[in-house]
Design an enzyme around this catalytic site. Structure first.
Site, PDB file in Angstrom:
ATOM      1  N   GLY A  90       7.479 -29.679 -46.153  1.00 46.69           N
ATOM      2  CA  GLY A  90       7.245 -28.266 -45.874  1.00 46.69           C
ATOM      3  C   GLY A  90       5.765 -27.956 -45.925  1.00 46.69           C
ATOM      4  O   GLY A  90       4.952 -28.810 -46.287  1.00 46.69           O
ATOM      5  N   LYS A 113      -4.505 -23.342 -42.393  1.00 44.33           N
ATOM      6  CA  LYS A 113      -4.338 -24.546 -43.231  1.00 44.33           C
ATOM      7  C   LYS A 113      -5.357 -24.502 -44.370  1.00 44.33           C
ATOM      8  O   LYS A 113      -6.544 -24.289 -44.133  1.00 44.33           O
ATOM      9  CB  LYS A 113      -4.548 -25.784 -42.361  1.00 44.33           C
ATOM     10  CG  LYS A 113      -4.229 -27.098 -43.046  1.00 44.33           C
ATOM     11  CD  LYS A 113      -4.099 -28.199 -42.002  1.00 44.33           C
ATOM     12  CE  LYS A 113      -3.936 -29.567 -42.631  1.00 44.33           C
ATOM     13  NZ  LYS A 113      -3.799 -30.606 -41.600  1.00 44.33           N
ATOM     14  N   ASP A 125      -2.541 -28.885 -54.577  1.00 47.06           N
ATOM     15  CA  ASP A 125      -3.195 -27.627 -54.977  1.00 47.06           C
ATOM     16  C   ASP A 125      -3.189 -26.580 -53.861  1.00 47.06           C
ATOM     17  O   ASP A 125      -3.759 -25.506 -54.009  1.00 47.06           O
ATOM     18  CB  ASP A 125      -4.638 -27.910 -55.420  1.00 47.06           C
ATOM     19  CG  ASP A 125      -5.453 -28.583 -54.314  1.00 47.06           C
ATOM     20  OD1 ASP A 125      -4.944 -28.737 -53.176  1.00 47.06           O
ATOM     21  OD2 ASP A 125      -6.606 -28.966 -54.575  1.00 47.06           O
ATOM     22  N   ARG A 176      -5.292 -23.200 -37.158  1.00 49.44           N
ATOM     23  CA  ARG A 176      -4.718 -24.071 -36.133  1.00 49.44           C
ATOM     24  C   ARG A 176      -3.829 -23.251 -35.210  1.00 49.44           C
ATOM     25  O   ARG A 176      -3.126 -22.348 -35.653  1.00 49.44           O
ATOM     26  CB  ARG A 176      -3.901 -25.153 -36.829  1.00 49.44           C
ATOM     27  CG  ARG A 176      -3.175 -26.090 -35.886  1.00 49.44           C
ATOM     28  CD  ARG A 176      -2.713 -27.335 -36.608  1.00 49.44           C
ATOM     29  NE  ARG A 176      -1.652 -27.062 -37.545  1.00 49.44           N
ATOM     30  CZ  ARG A 176      -1.252 -27.906 -38.486  1.00 49.44           C
ATOM     31  NH1 ARG A 176      -1.845 -29.077 -38.638  1.00 49.44           N
ATOM     32  NH2 ARG A 176      -0.275 -27.603 -39.300  1.00 49.44           N
ATOM     33  N   ARG A 183       8.353 -29.446 -36.055  1.00 48.62           N
ATOM     34  CA  ARG A 183       8.157 -30.898 -36.080  1.00 48.62           C
ATOM     35  C   ARG A 183       9.515 -31.588 -35.986  1.00 48.62           C
ATOM     36  O   ARG A 183      10.549 -30.954 -36.222  1.00 48.62           O
ATOM     37  CB  ARG A 183       7.510 -31.279 -37.422  1.00 48.62           C
ATOM     38  CG  ARG A 183       6.254 -30.500 -37.722  1.00 48.62           C
ATOM     39  CD  ARG A 183       6.119 -30.237 -39.237  1.00 48.62           C
ATOM     40  NE  ARG A 183       5.029 -29.307 -39.521  1.00 48.62           N
ATOM     41  CZ  ARG A 183       3.820 -29.666 -39.936  1.00 48.62           C
ATOM     42  NH1 ARG A 183       3.556 -30.925 -40.150  1.00 48.62           N
ATOM     43  NH2 ARG A 183       2.889 -28.767 -40.148  1.00 48.62           N
ATOM     44  N   ASP A 252       7.188 -35.994 -39.915  1.00 47.56           N
ATOM     45  CA  ASP A 252       6.795 -34.601 -40.190  1.00 47.56           C
ATOM     46  C   ASP A 252       5.471 -34.254 -39.511  1.00 47.56           C
ATOM     47  O   ASP A 252       5.065 -33.095 -39.510  1.00 47.56           O
ATOM     48  CB  ASP A 252       6.702 -34.355 -41.700  1.00 47.56           C
ATOM     49  CG  ASP A 252       5.777 -35.346 -42.385  1.00 47.56           C
ATOM     50  OD1 ASP A 252       6.060 -36.556 -42.321  1.00 47.56           O
ATOM     51  OD2 ASP A 252       4.773 -34.922 -42.976  1.00 47.56           O
ATOM     52  N   ASN A 253       4.806 -35.250 -38.943  1.00 45.02           N
ATOM     53  CA  ASN A 253       3.558 -34.974 -38.223  1.00 45.02           C
ATOM     54  C   ASN A 253       3.741 -35.104 -36.715  1.00 45.02           C
ATOM     55  O   ASN A 253       2.767 -35.175 -35.968  1.00 45.02           O
ATOM     56  CB  ASN A 253       2.461 -35.934 -38.694  1.00 45.02           C
ATOM     57  CG  ASN A 253       2.060 -35.672 -40.140  1.00 45.02           C
ATOM     58  OD1 ASN A 253       2.278 -34.577 -40.656  1.00 45.02           O
ATOM     59  ND2 ASN A 253       1.478 -36.658 -40.793  1.00 45.02           N
ATOM     60  N   ASP A 262      -1.368 -32.596 -36.645  1.00 41.36           N
ATOM     61  CA  ASP A 262      -1.636 -32.934 -38.040  1.00 41.36           C
ATOM     62  C   ASP A 262      -2.626 -34.089 -38.163  1.00 41.36           C
ATOM     63  O   ASP A 262      -2.268 -35.260 -38.099  1.00 41.36           O
ATOM     64  CB  ASP A 262      -0.329 -33.252 -38.785  1.00 41.36           C
ATOM     65  CG  ASP A 262      -0.234 -32.374 -40.025  1.00 41.36           C
ATOM     66  OD1 ASP A 262      -1.263 -31.795 -40.401  1.00 41.36           O
ATOM     67  OD2 ASP A 262       0.846 -32.276 -40.619  1.00 41.36           O
TER      68      ASP A 262
END
Ligand code: AMP
Ligand code: MG
Length: 487
Positions: A90, A113, A125, A176, A183, A252-253, A262
């Site tokens: 996610g 992002k 983080d 972005r 995805r 996921d990319n 990504d």
């Protein structure tokens, strides 16, 4: 031309509801400031380029302000990472701020992002550092300029916010843009969590918004999957033809639109090296340059598995079977053009393979070789390029074959040949060391080099006066830079 407060929002993904994403507000950066903006990307939103320099621009894209109509959401997805399934990923540090439509009626996702923690941050983080934000910005805009489908980047905002990686760095955000941020991993998430209703909603959403022409087909979902296979085959053919190494082709990319998506430890090849591994955490070389081709198919199979509730296994297999032949046809077509050829002959594949083997053995610069090959007639060009090769006998044999092939290809003037070849063979690419120079300057507060490099790369096929230093092989220090995966 629009001012910043005149954007039109239509947040279609957010309307799918809480099963698909979570409302999260961006966490502002300290002392946000513009590092670089892309005029071309701003034009996609009909924005006046002058607004990039206004304080409100840095506030909006540094997480301090939001449009009233924005609905910031962190999307949930999963995916196969280095071959193993991770049940929940996610948006751990990015937010879909909303979808904006322009005067031409195109919708663009605005994704921020580095916007802070979300329910999907896991151990992270929620931040992105200046270095990786600049790399993503430069790469996405440079790929687009090369004609390689990619997500776009509107701007990078730098800050004073400390972010800890191997050492202390500064936080940044990159805005972005893409027509969709969905995805392969979105489909996998709903498949493996066994949520057929949501999965069907997602499939309908993608079909209606991104593949409406497939609605007309007898089996719309199958037609859509075929289209995704085709777009990925075409995309990866372009990566291979232009020497782009993605580095982290986890599912996921992978975008359902077949665009480059990504950016992590990516690289453009300097010397040609089929086995090049740009991600130094990739010990097995799963995502090495030449492995991108079979991995593309592997990733499509992972998507196919997630689509088994909608499409029969036999039909999925048949569609997957399109990938390799399509890839090969596209790749060969691009390489023929790079060699200046306008017709097709059976032996062309062999001609390309022999050249690449010679380049590999001698460590020849992949980009400059093709550019120089089009500078003058085939005979003069190969005579000059010969010095770059170690296996002279091998190169001479190839050069004879190439000259004969060019002679059979057609009757065109040297001027025509040069124009045609220079239109497909870039002079400027985003070499790692060029990015590194720009990042080092930006980290000490000087953004001029990032901006200049972005400018040069926005016209990669056009020789630009005074920019010779951007069209050189890397110096020794810049040859084998290790790009950290922590971004
Ligand atoms: P990536 O390697 O950038 O494709 O990220 C893989 C997953 O890790 C995604 O779910 C990201 O959102 C998440 N991620 C990466 N970096 C961070 C970070 N600094 N904080 C939170 N999540 C992160
Ligand atoms: Mg990712």
């Amino acid at each position: 031309m629009k001012a910043l407060d005149e954007l039109n929002f239509d947040n279609r993904f957010a309307r799918l509801g809480d099963a698909f994403s979570t409302h999260v507000l961006p966490e502002p950066l300290d002392a946000p400031r513009l590092v670089v903006a892309s005029e071309a990307a701003m034009a996609l939103l009909d924005l006046d380029p002058a607004v990039a320099e206004t304080p409100v621009f840095a506030e909006l894209f540094g997480g301090h302000k939001l449009w009233a109509e924005a609905e910031p959401r962190a999307m949930v997805y999963s995916g196969h990472q280095f071959g193993g399934y991770t049940p929940q990923l996610g948006d751990g540090r990015g937010l879909l701020l909303g979808e904006v439509y322009n005067a031409a009626g195109e919708h663009w996702d605005l994704h921020l992002k580095g916007a802070g923690m979300t329910p999907y941050s896991r151990m992270g983080d929620g931040r992105a550092v200046l270095r990786s934000s600049i790399r993503e910005f430069l790469a996405s805009e440079a790929l687009h300029a090369l004609g390689i489908p990619s997500s776009r980047a509107l701007c990078v905002i730098g800050s004073d916010t400390p972010v800890w990686r191997e050492k202390q760095e500064r936080g940044a955000m990159v805005l972005r843009m893409a027509h969709s941020h969905i995805r392969f991993g979105h489909f996998e998430y709903f498949y493996y969590t066994k949520k057929p209703e949501q999965q069907a909603l997602l499939a309908e959403h993608v079909l209606n918004l991104h593949y409406p022409e497939c609605r007309e087909q007898p089996e719309p979902y199958l037609a859509m999957f075929r289209e995704i296979v085709e777009r990925n085959a075409e995309l990866i053919a372009k990566w291979q033809a232009y020497g782009f190494c993605h580095g982290v082709m986890n599912t996921d990319n992978m975008s359902i639109l077949g665009i480059t998506f990504d950016f992590g430890p990516f690289a453009f090849l300097d010397d040609f090296d089929a086995h090049f591994i740009c991600n130094h955490s990739d010990h097995e070389g799963r995502y090495s340059f030449s492995n991108q081709v079979p991995i593309g198919q592997w990733n499509l199979s992972a998507l196919a598995q997630a689509l088994t509730p909608f499409i029969s296994v036999d039909a999925l297999k048949e569609a997957l079977g399109l990938y390799l032949p399509l890839y090969q046809a596209n790749y060969l077509d691009l390489m023929r053009r790079r060699l200046g050829l306008t017709t097709a002959e059976d032996d062309d594949q062999h001609l390309v393979e022999r050249l690449l083997k010679l380049m590999q053995n001698s460590g020849v610069d992949y980009t400059l070789f093709f550019r120089r090959l089009g500078d003058e007639s085939a005979a003069l060009a190969v005579a000059r390029l010969r010095d770059d090769f170690v296996d002279l006998a091998g190169f001479d044999a190839w050069a004879e074959q190439y000259k004969a092939r060019v002679a059979r290809d057609g009757d065109y003037s040297e001027e025509q040949r040069r124009a045609r070849m220079h239109a497909v063979n870039p002079l400027y690419i985003l070499r790692n060391y060029l990015a590194q120079n720009a990042i080092a300057a930006a980290e000490s507060g000087d953004y001029s080099e990032v901006r200049r490099l972005h400018e040069v790369l926005s016209k990669p096929f056009e020789e630009q006066a005074g920019m010779e230093q951007y069209a050189q092989r890397p110096p020794d220090w810049g040859k084998h830079l290790e790009i950290s995966c922590s971004s």
